[in-house]
Design an enzyme around this catalytic site. Structure first.
Site, PDB file in Angstrom:
ATOM      1  CG  HIS A 280      -2.220  -0.601   0.797  1.00 35.00           C
ATOM      2  ND1 HIS A 280      -2.484  -1.888   0.826  1.00 35.00           N
ATOM      3  CD2 HIS A 280      -3.523  -0.094   0.931  1.00 35.00           C
ATOM      4  CE1 HIS A 280      -3.583  -2.377   0.671  1.00 35.00           C
ATOM      5  NE2 HIS A 280      -4.347  -1.062   0.552  1.00 35.00           N
TER       6      HIS A 280
ATOM      7  CE  LYS B 112      -7.067 -10.241  11.614  1.00 36.22           C
ATOM      8  NZ  LYS B 112      -6.815  -9.379  12.979  1.00 36.22           N
TER       9      LYS B 112
END
Lengths: 285, 185
Positions: B39, B104
């Site tokens: 990222h 999650k």
């Protein structure tokens, strides 16, 4: 003087290597029972589906010898070393690290350890392990391996409460820790609580308490009552499996208490995820 | 799985407009993996006005760092990692046309707002159900940042990848609403 029992370092390494794989592939029966019970008891349909997935996941992991979770953890090893045991042809700690190195390689387990907490270069073999050794009477070595995931370890906390905070203060701190953690430690969780001792010893007790089988009650009825009260208050939070809302946030709470200084009340909370990977071997006579 | 909604990638606005929090979905097609280190690099490219290593429009990014694949298998165990660590990067990727993320745990208010603005959703996959999720992966190819090891960007071909809608395009949050619904005492 008692006879020395010789246990070879290579045997210890071999056993550790096996435990690394066994723990990561085969979920223990006590955890499976707790997941099955939770599937039945859960009122939220979303959370119920999570329990169904976790049971199916355990079955696939066992059948395919695949890790239950991709985070195959830091290797935490508890050794109870009989005082009449002699480690032949090597050193205990070297043997443990060697076993971890072999187990994580041969088991295709993820290597998640960095050499330095600031520079963060991967060691490439998941060593070093975290090792706790206790010298006990006798001629046996009991080795317990735990694969401890990063997500749940990150949500653990410690507090130096004051004696005036007492029982209620302890419970509040434990419940608050779970509330702050929310979905991050992968609920349903197992909560290990160490009360007393010193700053460091409370954390050790919290981690060690996680080795007890799920659903087991503490032998001291007062401590057992404390565990039960904490479990109820945690499950009243409504966090649920994966934090998506539900009645079951924790499968079990384990508390260990120890004497402490008149001025102190250390409380440590070690959170463990549902992929509770613990295996034990006993060597010697 | 009963009542699951089948989704094919790449996603169109019309595919996700009807999704509500709590809906079970099964994802088919191509998804891309990226976690912390990847990222950082993707957003650096955006900041420099450069092209990304794959066309992100309509795509799904899955936050995962798999365990090593055994010989003959496409991938090792591959459950989701904690999404909140990616929150700082996500809005810029959504602005580039990313339609969904899988991970999650909850997302930040900033990400929830960005999902509303750019019409994107967030799916929660079950943390720790990594062997089960691996079984849905048919093919896995590293397409960028091989040097990152388990954090490299992979193109996964998945079939019936199960997840639940945790944030829809209307700003709803299952993590908040679910907990309120089941808390007691």
């Amino acid at each position: 003087m008692a006879t020395r029992t010789r246990i070879s370092a290579s045997e210890i390494a071999e056993k550790i290597s096996y435990l690394c794989m066994d723990a990561n592939f085969n979920l223990n029966e006590d955890v499976l029972d707790a997941l099955r019970d939770s599937y039945e008891a859960e009122g939220s349909p979303v959370a119920k589906e999570v329990f169904a997935e976790l049971l199916e996941n355990a079955k696939i992991a066992r059948e395919c010898q695949m890790p239950l979770c991709q985070d195959t953890g830091v290797a935490v090893v508890f050794v109870e070393l009989g005082e009449h045991v002699e480690i032949a042809d090597g050193h205990l700690c070297d043997a443990i690290h060697e076993g971890v190195r072999k187990g994580y390689k041969e088991g295709f387990l993820r290597k998640s350890i960095v050499k330095d907490p600031i520079n963060r270069i991967n060691t490439g073999d998941n060593t070093p392990a975290i090792i706790y050794t206790e010298i006990i009477p006798g001629s046996r070595v009991k080795i317990t391996f735990m694969a401890k995931g990063g997500g749940c370890e990150n949500m653990s906390r410690i507090a130096m409460l004051t004696p005036a905070d007492g029982r209620e203060g302890i419970i509040n701190f434990v419940v608050e820790t779970v509330k702050i953690a929310k979905a991050n430690p992968c609920p349903p969780i197992i909560v290990g609580v160490g009360i007393g001792g010193t700053f460091d010893y409370a954390a050790y007790l919290a981690k060690k308490s996680l080795l007890k089988s799920l659903g087991s009650k503490h032998v001291n009825s007062d401590t057992a009552a404390l565990e039960q009260e904490m479990l109820e208050r945690i499950n009243n939070l409504g966090i649920g499996a994966q934090g998506l809302g539900g009645w079951i946030t924790a499968l079990s709470v384990h508390v260990e208490r120890y004497p402490c200084h008149i001025a102190s009340l250390p409380v440590a909370v070690n959170i463990e995820c549902h992929a509770h990977r613990v295996k034990t071997v006993v060597l010697g006579v | 799985m009963p009542d699951a909604i089948h989704l094919k990638t790449p996603l169109k606005d019309s595919d996700i407009a009807g999704l509500k929090i709590g809906d079970r979905v099964l994802i088919h097609g191509i998804i891309y993996t990226a976690r912390d280190a990847a990222h950082k690099r993707l957003v650096e490219l955006i900041d420099q006005g450069k092209e990304l290593p794959f066309d992100i429009r309509g795509q799904i990014i899955y936050y995962v760092g798999p365990s090593p694949a055994r010989p003959g298998r496409p991938i090792g165990s591959c459950g989701p990692t904690t999404s909140s660590r990616m929150d700082v990067y996500t809005p810029k990727l959504l602005a580039r046309g990313l339609k969904a993320t899988i991970g999650k745990g909850h997302r930040s208010e900033v990400v929830i707002e960005a999902m509303k603005q750019h019409k994107a959703v967030y799916f929660a996959a079950t943390g720790g159900a990594a062997a089960l999720l691996a079984r849905t992966v048919r093919k896995a190819d590293i397409i960028a940042y091989q040097d990152l090891g388990a954090e490299a960007v992979m193109r996964l071909e998945v079939k019936d990848f199960p997840a639940v809608v945790a944030n829809d395009i209307y700003g709803n949050d299952l993590f908040k609403e679910g907990i309120v619904k089941y808390q007691r005492g």
